[in-house]
Design an enzyme around this catalytic site. Structure first.
Site, mmCIF file in Angstrom:
data_model
loop_
_atom_site.group_PDB
_atom_site.id
_atom_site.type_symbol
_atom_site.label_atom_id
_atom_site.label_comp_id
_atom_site.label_asym_id
_atom_site.label_seq_id
_atom_site.Cartn_x
_atom_site.Cartn_y
_atom_site.Cartn_z
ATOM 1 C CG HIS A 138 -2.025 -0.993 1.183
ATOM 2 N ND1 HIS A 138 -2.797 -1.208 0.072
ATOM 3 C CD2 HIS A 138 -2.499 -1.845 2.130
ATOM 4 C CE1 HIS A 138 -3.699 -2.153 0.340
ATOM 5 N NE2 HIS A 138 -3.530 -2.555 1.570
ATOM 6 N NE ARG B 189 -14.331 0.537 -3.906
ATOM 7 C CZ ARG B 189 -14.819 -0.209 -2.921
ATOM 8 N NH1 ARG B 189 -14.026 -0.590 -1.935
ATOM 9 N NH2 ARG B 189 -16.080 -0.587 -2.924
ATOM 10 C CE LYS C 26 -24.039 -2.575 1.787
ATOM 11 N NZ LYS C 26 -24.722 -1.278 1.596
HETATM 12 P P1 A3P Z 1 -16.171 -2.821 0.463
HETATM 13 O O1 A3P Z 1 -15.737 -2.576 1.874
HETATM 14 O O2 A3P Z 1 -16.717 -1.584 -0.179
HETATM 15 O O3 A3P Z 1 -17.087 -3.980 0.332
HETATM 16 P P2 A3P Z 1 -8.813 -4.355 -0.481
HETATM 17 O O4 A3P Z 1 -8.761 -5.707 -1.047
HETATM 18 O O5 A3P Z 1 -7.916 -3.382 -1.159
HETATM 19 O O6 A3P Z 1 -8.647 -4.384 1.007
HETATM 20 O O7 A3P Z 1 -10.279 -3.782 -0.771
HETATM 21 C C1 A3P Z 1 -11.407 -4.305 -0.114
HETATM 22 C C2 A3P Z 1 -12.653 -3.854 -0.830
HETATM 23 O O8 A3P Z 1 -12.755 -4.577 -2.069
HETATM 24 C C3 A3P Z 1 -13.912 -4.178 -0.042
HETATM 25 O O9 A3P Z 1 -14.858 -3.173 -0.395
HETATM 26 C C4 A3P Z 1 -14.256 -5.543 -0.599
HETATM 27 O O10 A3P Z 1 -15.581 -5.943 -0.388
HETATM 28 C C5 A3P Z 1 -13.963 -5.324 -2.073
HETATM 29 N N1 A3P Z 1 -13.772 -6.585 -2.797
HETATM 30 C C6 A3P Z 1 -13.022 -7.650 -2.445
HETATM 31 N N2 A3P Z 1 -13.122 -8.639 -3.346
HETATM 32 C C7 A3P Z 1 -13.951 -8.192 -4.306
HETATM 33 C C8 A3P Z 1 -14.452 -8.772 -5.510
HETATM 34 N N3 A3P Z 1 -14.122 -9.997 -5.880
HETATM 35 N N4 A3P Z 1 -15.284 -8.029 -6.262
HETATM 36 C C9 A3P Z 1 -15.637 -6.778 -5.886
HETATM 37 N N5 A3P Z 1 -15.198 -6.179 -4.760
HETATM 38 C C10 A3P Z 1 -14.358 -6.878 -3.971
#
Ligand code: A3P
Length: 280
Positions: free
Chosen positions: A89, A111, A241
């Site tokens: 990150h 995002r 979500k």
């Molecule tokens: P939300 O909290 O809005 O649901 P990271 O992987 O960088 O930590 O990001 C996490 C975010 O990506 C979360 O968002 C998570 O639900 C979403 N996410 C993880 N896998 C996903 C997928 N296969 N498709 C869409 N969103 C996804």
């Protein structure tokens, strides 16, 4: 709650990222064929990591984040014989200098910042490795000031702005992956130099869908070596979500105005921001 964050070069980090390691990152022995998977937290890192891992015959190994752990991390990453995909990150400025010198491939995920803020807020609430936070309003204030883990979203994205057209950099947008998976996927595969046929793309789209990944997260949860975000190894905290536009359920009109004002002020020269506006 003990102090779970500390500052390094003015940016908040988890105490799981030791100062010693952060200081040593510039001497990290980078390999020419390393791929770095970079993002501000909650931008879809687990998703893209899963996509890359599911590419048939890619001969890659996903490591844990470069900034997670103590100094032994550097040796740990030496053990891999395959092509490494290394999540992080870190902003462009904090990324080890030799990654830039060696022109390693870098995928940067962006995002919509309102959805990112909401997602990070829930992460703060659920993740014991992050500070306690009382209200959404209090969190949003910290987010806008950049007083959250990994600092300001705006500064993070701006640090990548001037590198968006670099040959070794691919920028991927969460919203575009949701809208047209196959198009974003093909960009990733082409960038990595791997050919994938259409039926394989469909299979990967299905395997990496939110519902599939969420239901698997329960089973895979114990696998600490499968840590993608330096803020947790608990995959149950990740899949919340997985939609575009959830910010609307959190922002008051006043909060939205304040957010948009800062966005305009900080991002008015940004091509990445212009593109984000178009797609979200
Ligand atoms: P939300 O909290 O809005 O649901 P990271 O992987 O960088 O930590 O990001 C996490 C975010 O990506 C979360 O968002 C998570 O639900 C979403 N996410 C993880 N896998 C996903 C997928 N296969 N498709 C869409 N969103 C996804």
């Amino acid at each position: 709650q003990v102090n779970v964050l500390h500052k390094f070069k003015g940016i908040l980090f988890s105490t799981m990222s030791s100062e010693e390691l952060l200081n040593a990152l510039d001497s990290f022995p980078v390999r020419q064929d390393d791929v770095f998977l970079v993002s501000y937290p909650k931008s879809g890192t687990h998703w893209v990591a899963e996509i890359i891992e599911n590419i048939p015959n890619a001969s890659i190994a996903l490591t844990s984040p470069i900034e997670l752990g103590d100094i032994s991390k550097l040796e740990e990453l030496e053990m891999y014989s395959e092509r490494r995909v290394i999540p992080t990150h870190l902003s462009y400025d904090l990324l080890p200098a030799n990654i830039k010198q060696k022109q390693c491939k870098i995928i940067y995920i962006v995002r919509n910042p309102k959805d990112t803020a909401v997602s990070l807020y829930h992460y703060y609430r659920d993740n014991p490795n992050l500070p306690c936070i009382e209200t959404w309003d209090a969190f949003l204030e910290l987010f806008l000031k950049g007083e959250v883990v990994y600092g300001s979203w705006f500064d993070h994205v701006l640090s990548w702005e001037e590198h968006r057209n670099d040959e070794n950099v691919l920028i991927i947008f969460y919203e575009e992956m949701k809208k047209d998976f196959s198009k974003s996927f093909k960009k990733i595969a082409t960038f990595l130099g791997i050919h994938v046929n259409d039926s394989e793309v469909n299979e990967i789209a299905w395997k990496t869908s939110f519902s599939e990944m969420k239901s698997h997260s329960v089973k895979e949860n114990d696998d600490v070596s499968h840590t993608i975000c330096a803020l947790t190894s608990d995959r149950n905290l990740v899949f919340r979500k997985g939609v575009v536009g959830d910010w609307i359920n959190h922002f008051t009109p006043k909060q939205k105005r304040a957010f948009d004002e800062l966005f305009t002020e900080k991002m008015n020269q940004s091509e990445l921001a212009r593109h984000l506006k178009e797609i979200s």
